[in-house]
Design a protein around this motif. Sequence first.
Motif, PDB file in Angstrom:
ATOM      1  N   LEU A  22     -78.574 -75.507  17.217  1.00  4.70           N
ATOM      2  CA  LEU A  22     -78.082 -74.746  18.367  1.00  4.70           C
ATOM      3  C   LEU A  22     -78.891 -73.473  18.540  1.00  4.70           C
ATOM      4  O   LEU A  22     -79.160 -72.773  17.569  1.00  4.70           O
ATOM      5  CB  LEU A  22     -76.603 -74.393  18.159  1.00  4.70           C
ATOM      6  CG  LEU A  22     -75.906 -73.654  19.283  1.00  4.70           C
ATOM      7  CD1 LEU A  22     -75.751 -74.553  20.514  1.00  4.70           C
ATOM      8  CD2 LEU A  22     -74.539 -73.157  18.836  1.00  4.70           C
ATOM      9  N   GLU A  23     -79.268 -73.195  19.780  1.00  3.00           N
ATOM     10  CA  GLU A  23     -79.872 -71.915  20.130  1.00  3.00           C
ATOM     11  C   GLU A  23     -78.807 -71.114  20.874  1.00  3.00           C
ATOM     12  O   GLU A  23     -78.180 -71.628  21.796  1.00  3.00           O
ATOM     13  CB  GLU A  23     -81.075 -72.118  21.046  1.00  3.00           C
ATOM     14  CG  GLU A  23     -82.221 -72.847  20.399  1.00  3.00           C
ATOM     15  CD  GLU A  23     -83.367 -73.060  21.368  1.00  3.00           C
ATOM     16  OE1 GLU A  23     -83.673 -72.132  22.147  1.00  3.00           O
ATOM     17  OE2 GLU A  23     -83.947 -74.159  21.356  1.00  3.00           O
ATOM     18  N   VAL A  24     -78.608 -69.865  20.472  1.00  4.67           N
ATOM     19  CA  VAL A  24     -77.636 -68.994  21.128  1.00  4.67           C
ATOM     20  C   VAL A  24     -78.388 -68.069  22.073  1.00  4.67           C
ATOM     21  O   VAL A  24     -79.327 -67.385  21.668  1.00  4.67           O
ATOM     22  CB  VAL A  24     -76.820 -68.174  20.105  1.00  4.67           C
ATOM     23  CG1 VAL A  24     -75.872 -67.227  20.813  1.00  4.67           C
ATOM     24  CG2 VAL A  24     -76.067 -69.107  19.163  1.00  4.67           C
ATOM     25  N   ALA A  25     -77.971 -68.069  23.341  1.00  2.00           N
ATOM     26  CA  ALA A  25     -78.543 -67.176  24.359  1.00  2.00           C
ATOM     27  C   ALA A  25     -77.437 -66.226  24.791  1.00  2.00           C
ATOM     28  O   ALA A  25     -76.585 -66.579  25.610  1.00  2.00           O
ATOM     29  CB  ALA A  25     -79.072 -67.985  25.537  1.00  2.00           C
ATOM     30  N   ALA A  26     -77.419 -65.033  24.207  1.00  2.00           N
ATOM     31  CA  ALA A  26     -76.359 -64.067  24.481  1.00  2.00           C
ATOM     32  C   ALA A  26     -76.838 -62.889  25.330  1.00  2.00           C
ATOM     33  O   ALA A  26     -76.051 -62.297  26.053  1.00  2.00           O
ATOM     34  CB  ALA A  26     -75.776 -63.543  23.167  1.00  2.00           C
ATOM     35  N   ILE A  41     -84.890 -80.268  24.734  1.00  2.00           N
ATOM     36  CA  ILE A  41     -84.336 -79.407  23.683  1.00  2.00           C
ATOM     37  C   ILE A  41     -83.850 -80.289  22.539  1.00  2.00           C
ATOM     38  O   ILE A  41     -83.282 -81.361  22.762  1.00  2.00           O
ATOM     39  CB  ILE A  41     -83.193 -78.505  24.204  1.00  2.00           C
ATOM     40  CG1 ILE A  41     -82.680 -77.584  23.085  1.00  2.00           C
ATOM     41  CG2 ILE A  41     -82.080 -79.333  24.828  1.00  2.00           C
ATOM     42  CD1 ILE A  41     -81.735 -76.497  23.536  1.00  2.00           C
ATOM     43  N   ASP A  42     -84.111 -79.845  21.327  1.00  2.00           N
ATOM     44  CA  ASP A  42     -83.608 -80.517  20.138  1.00  2.00           C
ATOM     45  C   ASP A  42     -82.262 -79.885  19.819  1.00  2.00           C
ATOM     46  O   ASP A  42     -82.201 -78.752  19.363  1.00  2.00           O
ATOM     47  CB  ASP A  42     -84.580 -80.343  18.970  1.00  2.00           C
ATOM     48  CG  ASP A  42     -84.061 -80.998  17.696  1.00  2.00           C
ATOM     49  OD1 ASP A  42     -83.341 -82.005  17.788  1.00  2.00           O
ATOM     50  OD2 ASP A  42     -84.381 -80.488  16.605  1.00  2.00           O
ATOM     51  N   GLY A  43     -81.180 -80.582  20.108  1.00  2.00           N
ATOM     52  CA  GLY A  43     -79.853 -80.031  19.903  1.00  2.00           C
ATOM     53  C   GLY A  43     -79.298 -79.489  21.195  1.00  2.00           C
ATOM     54  O   GLY A  43     -79.307 -80.170  22.217  1.00  2.00           O
ATOM     55  N   ALA A  44     -78.829 -78.236  21.154  1.00  2.00           N
ATOM     56  CA  ALA A  44     -78.165 -77.658  22.327  1.00  2.00           C
ATOM     57  C   ALA A  44     -78.447 -76.162  22.420  1.00  2.00           C
ATOM     58  O   ALA A  44     -78.948 -75.545  21.480  1.00  2.00           O
ATOM     59  CB  ALA A  44     -76.658 -77.895  22.243  1.00  2.00           C
ATOM     60  N   MET A  45     -78.103 -75.611  23.582  1.00  2.00           N
ATOM     61  CA  MET A  45     -78.179 -74.177  23.805  1.00  2.00           C
ATOM     62  C   MET A  45     -76.805 -73.691  24.236  1.00  2.00           C
ATOM     63  O   MET A  45     -76.164 -74.310  25.085  1.00  2.00           O
ATOM     64  CB  MET A  45     -79.206 -73.834  24.880  1.00  2.00           C
ATOM     65  CG  MET A  45     -79.277 -72.329  25.175  1.00  2.00           C
ATOM     66  SD  MET A  45     -80.582 -71.889  26.351  1.00  2.00           S
ATOM     67  CE  MET A  45     -81.991 -71.871  25.253  1.00  2.00           C
ATOM     68  N   LEU A  46     -76.351 -72.586  23.627  1.00  2.06           N
ATOM     69  CA  LEU A  46     -75.085 -71.959  23.991  1.00  2.06           C
ATOM     70  C   LEU A  46     -75.389 -70.717  24.813  1.00  2.06           C
ATOM     71  O   LEU A  46     -76.075 -69.810  24.333  1.00  2.06           O
ATOM     72  CB  LEU A  46     -74.293 -71.567  22.740  1.00  2.06           C
ATOM     73  CG  LEU A  46     -72.998 -70.802  22.990  1.00  2.06           C
ATOM     74  CD1 LEU A  46     -71.941 -71.728  23.591  1.00  2.06           C
ATOM     75  CD2 LEU A  46     -72.489 -70.176  21.702  1.00  2.06           C
TER      76      LEU A  46
END
Length: 123
Positions: A22-26, A41-46
Amino acid sequence: MAHWQDGRAVLRVGADPTEIPLEVAASYGARTRGLLGRDGIDGAMLLTPAASVHTFRMRFAIDVAYLDRAFGVLAVVTMAPGRLGLPRLRSRHVLESTAGAMAGWGLRAGATVAVDTAGRLAP
């Protein structure tokens, strides 16, 4: 988790112990950039906080999961490039992944997810 920061984490869907990258985009910049300019994307983005997304200038279709404050899944939709998603009133976070990935993870409306950032599980 009170304060989110950009970075890497692990996503877990329901009781499944499988760890999804997971990549976190805050930050505003990271949320605005999102998956633009990528081929996948490998996985997901939050994206957090977020209540809606768009796919203008995207190179690939994505799955989008709208999450409430407690990381309950409100809805899951697949969006083709060049679309504008409608805001979800109770959404506080949005997950994005390659189209079809979320079904493979068993992620659907009513499920819950957990985010592990450096050994701390949220919610």
